[in-house]
Scaffold this motif. Structure first.
Motif, PDB file in Angstrom:
ATOM      1  N   THR A 173       0.801  -1.026  -0.240  1.00 43.63           N
ATOM      2  CA  THR A 173      -0.677  -0.071  -0.053  1.00 43.63           C
ATOM      3  C   THR A 173       0.543   1.573   0.044  1.00 43.63           C
ATOM      4  O   THR A 173       1.834   0.824  -0.149  1.00 43.63           O
TER       5      THR A 173
ATOM      6  N   GLU B 124      -4.972   4.090  -0.882  1.00 41.49           N
ATOM      7  CA  GLU B 124      -3.705   3.043  -0.228  1.00 41.49           C
ATOM      8  C   GLU B 124      -3.240   1.673  -1.688  1.00 41.49           C
ATOM      9  O   GLU B 124      -2.288   1.685  -1.362  1.00 41.49           O
ATOM     10  N   ARG B 125      -4.021   2.050  -2.682  1.00 40.89           N
ATOM     11  CA  ARG B 125      -3.897   1.294  -3.651  1.00 40.89           C
ATOM     12  C   ARG B 125      -3.030   1.155  -5.053  1.00 40.89           C
ATOM     13  O   ARG B 125      -3.161   0.982  -6.228  1.00 40.89           O
TER      14      ARG B 125
END
Length: 154
Positions: free
Chosen positions: A89, A133-134
């Motif tokens: 992440t 986050e990704r």
């Protein structure tokens, strides 16, 4: 002359919004062709002074196979479930990540008769947070949010 009028129009629009009582989040997006120096800018305001007001920091991480990520409803923190954690992440500050991908939303309180009881799936706040986050790109963020909503419901 044209560039001098643009800030005045923007100020009048914001002033008209400020004078209305509303329960809707608002974004102001300025593209490179609309700014004087080619910058792009995004601003996001949440309609709830009670829920927001702090700048959240989510550190980047590396996770082992089988790791799970807890999902809590964005507005209340109520536990919604678990989803598989991504192997890696990215750092997130507020609604922007280390790759300069940013999110905002313009929702409203919605129609009560359309709300499932009990609520199901992943809410919009969690979708935005997980995408930040990704994702390395905006397109990737959209694909992540769409995939999660299709798999877990929204």
């Amino acid at each position: 002359m044209r560039r001098a009028i643009a800030p005045l129009i923007a100020a009048l629009c914001l002033l008209s919004l400020a004078s209305r009582r509303t329960a809707a989040c608002t974004n102001l997006i300025i593209t490179r062709d609309a700014s004087a120096d080619g910058s792009t800018m995004i601003s996001y305001t949440a309609d709830s002074h009670e829920l927001y007001g702090e700048l959240a920091l989510t550190p980047a991480g590396h996770f082992p196979p089988g790791a799970m990520r807890k999902i809590g409803e964005g507005d209340t923190g109520r536990f919604l479930g678990w989803i598989p954690q991504a192997p890696r992440t990215y750092w997130v500050v507020g609604n922007i990540n280390e790759h300069q991908v940013s999110t905002g939303e313009t929702t409203f309180t919605g129609r009560d008769e359309l709300a499932p009881d009990p609520p199901i799936g992943i809410d919009y706040v969690s979708l935005m947070n997980i995408a930040m986050e990704r994702a390395k790109t905006a397109r990737e963020a959209i694909e992540i949010m769409n995939g999660l909503a299709e798999q877990y419901g929204y």
